[in-house]
Every structure is written in structure tokens, then in C-alpha cells.
Scaffold this motif. Sequence first.
Motif, short mmCIF file in Angstrom:
data_model
loop_
_atom_site.label_atom_id
_atom_site.label_comp_id
_atom_site.label_asym_id
_atom_site.label_seq_id
_atom_site.Cartn_x
_atom_site.Cartn_y
_atom_site.Cartn_z
N TYR A 73 46.76 44.20 39.25
CA TYR A 73 45.89 44.68 38.18
C TYR A 73 46.68 45.61 37.27
CZ TYR A 73 42.09 47.03 35.76
OH TYR A 73 41.27 47.53 34.80
N VAL A 78 38.13 44.96 33.74
CA VAL A 78 37.91 44.65 35.16
C VAL A 78 37.02 43.43 35.33
CG1 VAL A 78 36.93 45.51 37.32
CG2 VAL A 78 38.22 47.04 35.85
N TRP A 81 38.94 40.38 34.72
CA TRP A 81 39.90 40.23 35.81
C TRP A 81 39.23 39.61 37.03
CZ3 TRP A 81 40.67 43.37 40.40
CH2 TRP A 81 41.88 43.15 41.05
#
Length: 83
Positions: A73, A78, A81
Motif C-alpha cells: 500500500y 483505500v 485499493w
Amino acid sequence: MYRVKKWNDIPWFHVIYTEGMEGGGGMRTIEEIFFLYANDVFRYVNSYVRNKYIAEDILQDTFYKAYIALDAYNGENVKAWLF
């Protein structure tokens, strides 16, 4: 809707720095990320598989893989992701 349960017995050692998340950016644990996005991931997956139990398995697998891949990451969104 998927109900998020507290995982008290699992150690969450990894902390990541996030920007632009719900509740503001900053340091987040994988547990906090789970509580923020588990329902979104569950609804998305369930809309495809249309089976609650399979969707729960995929949800678990998604966050397991996210936990394993935390080193990869690099600060992007997020939610994107995870998906």
C-alpha cells in the motif's frame, strides 16, 4: 446488510497512513479500515454472487489479502485499493 463484529482476539499490528478516508486521513489500523469498508465490500460482492455465505467468504478473503499486502500500500485511496 452485513453486520460487522469486533475481532478482539486478532492482533492488528500493522498501521498505515491514509488520506481522504471517511473520518479524515491519518494513521489507520487494518481493523479500522475493516469497520469503515466491510459493508461496502460486502454489498458489492453480494450484488454479484447473490449468496450471503459466499459473499462473507469473499469479504473475509479480501481483508485477509489486504492485511497480507499492507506493505504494498502506497497511500492511494483505500477503498479503490480494496476493490
